[in-house]
Design an enzyme around this catalytic site. Structure first.
Site, PDB file in Angstrom:
ATOM      1  N   HIS A  72     -11.476  12.304   1.105  1.00 21.61           N
ATOM      2  CA  HIS A  72     -10.954  12.941   2.306  1.00 21.61           C
ATOM      3  C   HIS A  72     -10.857  11.824   3.398  1.00 21.61           C
ATOM      4  CE1 HIS A  72     -11.700  17.574   2.135  1.00 21.61           C
ATOM      5  NE2 HIS A  72     -10.995  17.026   0.996  1.00 21.61           N
ATOM      6  N   TYR A 200     -14.051  21.860  11.170  1.00 22.67           N
ATOM      7  CA  TYR A 200     -15.450  22.398  12.075  1.00 22.67           C
ATOM      8  C   TYR A 200     -14.684  23.189  13.079  1.00 22.67           C
ATOM      9  CZ  TYR A 200     -18.001  18.681   9.474  1.00 22.67           C
ATOM     10  OH  TYR A 200     -18.707  17.969   8.599  1.00 22.67           O
ATOM     11  N   PRO A 292     -27.333  19.911   9.671  1.00 24.76           N
ATOM     12  CA  PRO A 292     -26.039  19.485   8.631  1.00 24.76           C
ATOM     13  C   PRO A 292     -24.819  19.304   9.474  1.00 24.76           C
ATOM     14  CG  PRO A 292     -26.545  21.836   8.514  1.00 24.76           C
ATOM     15  CD  PRO A 292     -27.605  21.420   9.388  1.00 24.76           C
ATOM     16  N   LYS A 296     -25.202  14.430   7.029  1.00 26.75           N
ATOM     17  CA  LYS A 296     -25.998  13.474   6.852  1.00 26.75           C
ATOM     18  C   LYS A 296     -26.990  13.236   6.098  1.00 26.75           C
ATOM     19  CE  LYS A 296     -23.220  10.430   8.951  1.00 26.75           C
ATOM     20  NZ  LYS A 296     -22.461  10.621   7.857  1.00 26.75           N
ATOM     21  N   TYR A 384     -19.511   9.299  11.111  1.00 29.41           N
ATOM     22  CA  TYR A 384     -19.310  10.173  10.035  1.00 29.41           C
ATOM     23  C   TYR A 384     -19.039   9.542   8.550  1.00 29.41           C
ATOM     24  CZ  TYR A 384     -17.913  14.859   7.917  1.00 29.41           C
ATOM     25  OH  TYR A 384     -17.749  15.927   7.247  1.00 29.41           O
TER      26      TYR A 384
END
Ligand code: FAD
Ligand code: PHB
Length: 389
Positions: A72, A200, A292, A296, A384
């Protein structure tokens, strides 16, 4: 019985450490309190940093991950019904890989079994002894019999509720904690995901996340009050609520079906310092927990193990304690940055029940800044995809 390193816990941290040490000729035994199938049945994380993938490959367990992992290059963040893409690859040159923790665990177990390294499942009442001496030992019981093993070092990879951290006297440990008044209700379903990338969602009814395990298997999460129980959520109730929180395009792509798994995870931030007591070292969830939202948890377990495995290998190859002496400090420097990022993502995306009007305005300002500023997007992307070790 005697070995060089006793590893407590056969989650990703323990299994990865076992293989990295084995590759360097260091003997280990893994003691796991649950049956193997139970460990393999736990559905947890799904996003791997490139550094985590590199360690899994170094451990010799990367073949299936290379074939089946989905690369991704970005993710989407939705607010007010509008999606905004964060271009990880364009902003940092790096991507993340979607591959379930269950699969990572299975691959590591397979290579461990193939090389004949011992794992004791259903090892009960594990106790760590003489850890401040030069010759510690670990005792446990299995099948109604008692066992003991002498070793050079013990590594606690036994998660948040494990015995290792509890072995350290409270006066020798500093803990930092934040509990959040909400959890994530997760569902796994054998249907294709709504989109190529994760979404998200900040919604007025609460956070939602559209994730996946493969092109045919989806993972969805809903923010819900911590007092709720997964059993009270029928599949229909879950789909109904998810539909309310997604944009019309996502809803049109949503394929619902019977859940394969459903569970509620509390959100918590936690760090215990230092990650060493005598010859006992802590790694992964045994030492720290992140909510979450930043994906990580598993990646931090891997980076701890990366640092610790190198220190142990250095100790056995050159007789130097330097790496072991600096392990806690080096690992914590990275952990705290991931704690900060995970906390910030959690603040940014969730409906915080007791938030004041001021807090809510700050959240909106944070999101609007993120969507307009390349600098803010780069900071999110850099965290990220994973900070350097
Ligand atoms: P664990 O995976 O917890 O492994 C510890 C092992 O030690 C377990 O097998 C346990 O049975 C064993 N053990 C415990 N006590 C003992 C004992 N006394 N003796 C012997 N063995 C013992 N992270 C994400 O990034 N995304 C997610 O969606 C996500 N979801 C999660 C959901 C839940 C319910 C939980 C608990 C965690 C989730 N995480 C998630 C976090 C991520 O899964 C963890 O960070 C990761 O599993 C850490 O790996 P670990 O090996 O350190 O610990
Ligand atoms: C998951 O797929 O389980 C997942 C993905 C991203 C997160 C958390 C969990 O931030």
């Amino acid at each position: 019985m005697r070995t060089q390193v006793v590893i407590i816990g056969s989650g990703p941290a323990g299994l990865l450490l076992g293989q990295l040490l084995h590759k360097s000729g260091i003997d280990t035994i893994i003691l796991e309190q649950k049956p193997k199938d139970y460990v393999l049945g736990r559905i947890r994380a799904g996003v791997l940093e490139q550094g985590t993938v590199a360690l899994i490959e170094e451990a010799g367990a990367g073949v299936r991950l290379r074939h089946e992992g989905l690369i991704h290059d970005g993710t989407e963040i939705e607010f007010g019904g509008i999606r905004h893409r964060i271009d990880f690859k364009g902003l940092t040159g790096k991507s993340v890989i979607i591959y379930g923790q269950t699969e990572v665990t299975r691959d590591l177990m397979d290579v461990r079994e193939a090389c004949g390294a011992p794992t004791v499942y259903e090892a009960l009442d594990v106790g760590i002894h003489d850890i401040e001496s030069e010759s510690p030992s670990v005792r446990w019981s299995a099948d109604g019999k008692k066992f003991a093993i002498d070793c050079d070092y013990v590594v606690g990879c036994d998660g948040f509720h494990g015995v290792s951290r509890q072995t350290i006297p409270a006066t020798r440990l500093q803990t930092y904690e934040r509990a959040y008044p909400f959890g994530w209700l997760g569902i796994l379903v054998e249907k294709p995901p709504v989109s190529e990338e994760l979404i998200y969602v900040n919604h007025e009814r609460g956070f939602a996340l559209c994730s996946m395990r493969s092109r045919t298997r989806s993972r969805y999460y809903l923010q819900c009050p911590i007092e709720e129980h997964a059993e009270d959520w029928t599949d229909d109730r879950f789909w109904e609520e998810l539909t309310r929180r997604l944009d019309p395009q996502a809803v049109s792509k949503l394929q619902t079906g019977p859940s394969i798994e459903k569970s509620l995870a509390p959100l918590r931030s936690f760090v215990a310092e230092p990650m060493r007591f005598g010859r006992l070292f802590l790694a992964g969830d045994a030492a720290h927990i992140v909510p979450p939202t930043g994906a990580k948890g598993l990646n931090l377990a891997a980076s701890d193990v990366g640092i610790l495995s190198r220190a142990l290998i250095e100790r056995y190859k050159t007789n130097s304690d330097a790496g072991l002496d600096s392990y806690s400090q080096r690992a914590l420097a990275r952990i705290w940055k991931a704690e900060r990022f995970s906390w910030q993502m959690t603040q940014l995306l969730h409906l915080v029940p007791d938030a004041s009007g001021f807090d809510r305005k700050l959240q909106v300002a944070g999101l609007e800044y993120l969507f307009k500023s390349t600098a803010a997007q780069t900071a999110l992307a850099e965290n990220y995809v994973g900070l350097p070790y």
